[in-house]
Design a protein around this motif. Sequence first.
Motif, PDB file in Angstrom:
ATOM      1  N   LEU A  22      35.532  17.992 -14.006  1.00 40.53           N
ATOM      2  CA  LEU A  22      34.897  17.607 -12.746  1.00 40.53           C
ATOM      3  C   LEU A  22      35.659  16.582 -11.920  1.00 40.53           C
ATOM      4  O   LEU A  22      35.475  16.522 -10.702  1.00 40.53           O
ATOM      5  N   GLY A  63      22.677  22.570 -15.889  1.00 43.80           N
ATOM      6  CA  GLY A  63      23.835  23.363 -16.264  1.00 43.80           C
ATOM      7  C   GLY A  63      23.975  24.698 -15.539  1.00 43.80           C
ATOM      8  O   GLY A  63      24.804  25.527 -15.925  1.00 43.80           O
ATOM      9  N   ASP A  85      32.104  21.970  -4.904  1.00 46.72           N
ATOM     10  CA  ASP A  85      33.454  22.421  -4.583  1.00 46.72           C
ATOM     11  C   ASP A  85      33.367  23.521  -3.529  1.00 46.72           C
ATOM     12  O   ASP A  85      32.330  24.189  -3.395  1.00 46.72           O
ATOM     13  N   PHE A 109      42.736  37.206 -14.312  1.00 46.84           N
ATOM     14  CA  PHE A 109      42.189  35.935 -14.801  1.00 46.84           C
ATOM     15  C   PHE A 109      42.870  35.562 -16.103  1.00 46.84           C
ATOM     16  O   PHE A 109      43.110  36.426 -16.932  1.00 46.84           O
ATOM     17  N   PHE A 135      25.947  22.791 -10.899  1.00 45.52           N
ATOM     18  CA  PHE A 135      27.230  22.804 -10.209  1.00 45.52           C
ATOM     19  C   PHE A 135      27.065  23.613  -8.924  1.00 45.52           C
ATOM     20  O   PHE A 135      26.616  24.750  -8.954  1.00 45.52           O
ATOM     21  N   PRO A 167      35.933  36.197  -5.063  1.00 45.62           N
ATOM     22  CA  PRO A 167      36.961  36.084  -6.103  1.00 45.62           C
ATOM     23  C   PRO A 167      36.411  35.375  -7.335  1.00 45.62           C
ATOM     24  O   PRO A 167      37.011  34.430  -7.846  1.00 45.62           O
ATOM     25  N   LEU A 168      35.255  35.822  -7.793  1.00 45.25           N
ATOM     26  CA  LEU A 168      34.598  35.170  -8.913  1.00 45.25           C
ATOM     27  C   LEU A 168      34.373  36.164 -10.037  1.00 45.25           C
ATOM     28  O   LEU A 168      34.154  37.352  -9.794  1.00 45.25           O
ATOM     29  N   ARG A 169      34.417  35.638 -11.273  1.00 40.09           N
ATOM     30  CA  ARG A 169      34.150  36.490 -12.419  1.00 40.09           C
ATOM     31  C   ARG A 169      32.733  37.044 -12.344  1.00 40.09           C
ATOM     32  O   ARG A 169      31.832  36.374 -11.820  1.00 40.09           O
ATOM     33  N   ILE A 178      36.566  23.242 -12.912  1.00 34.40           N
ATOM     34  CA  ILE A 178      35.382  24.046 -13.197  1.00 34.40           C
ATOM     35  C   ILE A 178      35.352  25.261 -12.268  1.00 34.40           C
ATOM     36  O   ILE A 178      34.950  26.353 -12.653  1.00 34.40           O
ATOM     37  N   THR A 179      35.818  25.071 -11.038  1.00 36.26           N
ATOM     38  CA  THR A 179      35.876  26.182 -10.086  1.00 36.26           C
ATOM     39  C   THR A 179      36.953  27.174 -10.511  1.00 36.26           C
ATOM     40  O   THR A 179      36.746  28.382 -10.512  1.00 36.26           O
ATOM     41  N   LYS A 210      29.226  28.440 -20.872  1.00 38.30           N
ATOM     42  CA  LYS A 210      29.509  29.292 -19.722  1.00 38.30           C
ATOM     43  C   LYS A 210      30.997  29.328 -19.388  1.00 38.30           C
ATOM     44  O   LYS A 210      31.442  30.148 -18.588  1.00 38.30           O
ATOM     45  N   LEU A 211      31.757  28.408 -19.971  1.00 33.71           N
ATOM     46  CA  LEU A 211      33.167  28.337 -19.628  1.00 33.71           C
ATOM     47  C   LEU A 211      33.995  29.272 -20.489  1.00 33.71           C
ATOM     48  O   LEU A 211      33.648  29.570 -21.625  1.00 33.71           O
ATOM     49  N   ASP A 212      35.104  29.714 -19.912  1.00 37.89           N
ATOM     50  CA  ASP A 212      36.087  30.453 -20.692  1.00 37.89           C
ATOM     51  C   ASP A 212      37.049  29.377 -21.228  1.00 37.89           C
ATOM     52  O   ASP A 212      37.868  28.846 -20.480  1.00 37.89           O
ATOM     53  N   MET A 234      27.024  23.293 -19.890  1.00 34.60           N
ATOM     54  CA  MET A 234      28.020  24.104 -19.186  1.00 34.60           C
ATOM     55  C   MET A 234      29.005  24.768 -20.137  1.00 34.60           C
ATOM     56  O   MET A 234      29.538  25.826 -19.839  1.00 34.60           O
ATOM     57  N   ASN A 263      37.860  27.894 -13.278  1.00 29.82           N
ATOM     58  CA  ASN A 263      37.416  28.667 -14.441  1.00 29.82           C
ATOM     59  C   ASN A 263      36.638  29.916 -14.035  1.00 29.82           C
ATOM     60  O   ASN A 263      36.408  30.811 -14.838  1.00 29.82           O
ATOM     61  N   MET A 264      36.225  29.963 -12.772  1.00 28.88           N
ATOM     62  CA  MET A 264      35.458  31.121 -12.298  1.00 28.88           C
ATOM     63  C   MET A 264      36.260  32.024 -11.368  1.00 28.88           C
ATOM     64  O   MET A 264      35.835  33.153 -11.081  1.00 28.88           O
ATOM     65  N   LEU A 265      37.406  31.553 -10.889  1.00 24.68           N
ATOM     66  CA  LEU A 265      38.151  32.314  -9.874  1.00 24.68           C
ATOM     67  C   LEU A 265      39.016  33.422 -10.476  1.00 24.68           C
ATOM     68  O   LEU A 265      39.705  33.210 -11.474  1.00 24.68           O
ATOM     69  N   THR A 266      38.988  34.602  -9.834  1.00 25.65           N
ATOM     70  CA  THR A 266      39.858  35.701 -10.269  1.00 25.65           C
ATOM     71  C   THR A 266      40.474  36.378  -9.049  1.00 25.65           C
ATOM     72  O   THR A 266      40.013  36.205  -7.930  1.00 25.65           O
ATOM     73  N   MET A 274      40.219  21.397  -5.270  1.00 26.50           N
ATOM     74  CA  MET A 274      39.674  22.379  -6.202  1.00 26.50           C
ATOM     75  C   MET A 274      39.544  21.761  -7.588  1.00 26.50           C
ATOM     76  O   MET A 274      40.516  21.198  -8.115  1.00 26.50           O
ATOM     77  N   LYS A 275      38.353  21.823  -8.150  1.00 26.87           N
ATOM     78  CA  LYS A 275      38.132  21.301  -9.509  1.00 26.87           C
ATOM     79  C   LYS A 275      38.456  22.389 -10.529  1.00 26.87           C
ATOM     80  O   LYS A 275      38.452  23.570 -10.207  1.00 26.87           O
TER      81      LYS A 275
END
Lengths: 480, 124
Positions: free
Chosen positions: B90, A299, A355, B21, A324, A365-367, B4-5, B48-50, B45, B7-10, B1-2
């Motif tokens: 995914l 994870g 990815d 975001f 991931f 550009p990541l949190r 999951i990705t 860890k996700l928003d 996981m 979810n992390m991009l800002t 682009m998945k």
Amino acid sequence: MAPEITGIEPSSLKGMSPDNPDLCTLEATVVTGLEDVAAEECKEKLGVTCVQARGRIFIDVNIADVTKVLLLRSIDNVNIVLTMVKNFCFGDQRERCFEQLYKFAEKQDWRKGMRVWKDIFSYPEEPIKKVVPLKNEYCCPRPDVDLKRMKLSSPILENLPESVVPEHLRNDKGLSFVDDSLKQEENSKEPSSTAAVEAVASGPRFRVSCSRTGATHKFGSPEAARQFGAGVNEMFTWPVDLTNFDLEVLLCIDKEFVYVAISLTREPLFKRNLTNFGRTNLRATICHNMVRLATPQLGEVVLDPMCGGATIPMEGSLTHSQAFHLGGDNYGQAVKRSRDNINNLLKKGKSMVVDVAQWDATKLPLRSQCVDVVVSDLPFGKRSGNKADNRVLYYRSLVELARVTKMKTGRAVLLTYDKGSMIKNIKRVHTLWKSGASRTVNIGGLPAVIYTLYRTSQLSLSDCNKDSKASETCTDPNLK
Amino acid sequence: MKLITHNMLTSKGMKNVKEGFPLKIQAEEMRNVDIDYDRDFITRMIPKLDWKALVFAAQCVGHKEDLPDTLPDGYENDNELLKRLHHVLLEVEVISGCLECPETQRKFPISNGIPNMLLNEDEV
């Protein structure tokens, strides 16, 4: 650092002993500096402890398990070792050495070696039909052919008798041009050797490849290969073919340490992931070893902020599928290549949690705090980037990586050749990244270093470095 | 682009952006890939996700019905939910389209499955 091969004790490897007919000793080559990582993978997946030497590991396995060794991800080539002699005691005269090498062919456990070889390559019939005892003293030497590629800098050039020094080096050595009468004299001293097997040669086409290190030998590696090869050819009547061979026999001579092995990998194992190559792709085996060093857990998010063709995220997603793997590069061509490489593997039915994005590694550009592990091959400053840029790039990306990587548990495994830029900048960001062990690794002949860093519990640089002269150090991106 | 990705991009790297975001997805072309289902991976996981951002993203790409608005308790035992989550997170990929910053409406193009997050000099 792994010990030199000459430090290995052959009796410690039980697979070479005829007393163990179902056990064999395999040699697996590894990029120098990562031998212990390969040994760890071997222990984890096969439950076997290896003997490590510079650039390789030796594994005693049951013959039935040889295919499992070929599935390891940290090794490049696999060979089965037939014999290993710690002190060969090469004679003083060239002719004596030739005789020793020629007759050495009879001292190998061919039955065991060929049994494994036949299985791996699915050779349709029994390769050893009959064994003919060697009748000659040694094979007629041909230094005019064998020493054609010898360089002036070769350490054994001094050891060769005048008449043998190759044509192209005679001028530099101040020797006169050899006239034909002298040549004939040397040839007439050679023992008469029956022309290698007039009988129909049958069986696997083979070649002998010799690698020789040491300053006291009186012969070159092609000459050693010729002698040993002649012995093999006469014993088994297998045809010799230097280019289209089925079977490659390896003769390794390191001073007085000599061993013989049969190659089990026609192509190196690292040729597995890439179809689109960039300028500086890292071998899949090195990628694997770096990801392994970072120990990604279930994870976790593994990031490569300068991924190029995504070699590291791809290999990571194939072997550490419970994490991931995210990669990114600022160069459009690189991300395009990444996409093509990934799509090609997807077409082959691989499941990859990976990815790719296009971004600036100094402004990800990541949190914040969303990444657990960073594994990256930084621009060396040789083929990609340059050292002046590296000093700024490494600093800015280390700071940015600290922002996105989890405090306390996060870690980074970074490869670079530009040690100067790296060491300076690790010091500058020491409040964010704690320096762990570093190891020297041979990347295509360059002594590169893998640095391991651990995240501290500090989120960002709180104070500007007032002593530093460079103006950009006072720009803390986290204060925006 | 998945997703999951996503979810992390800002877009927070841009000046004058406070959060940036989640980015809004405008998808033109999509595709599905096959990823082996790993229940443990999904379960690990999730924290860890928003979650809100994930639901928002799922809506943008037409997978609104697959995920509940809030993450229910005991999700580790809800196999159906985990499988749907696995698919949305995914296996669904945006091949072309763009990501839009919620504050400045600046569009980041996605082409060939790759979002281009590079900023211009005046945006920094």
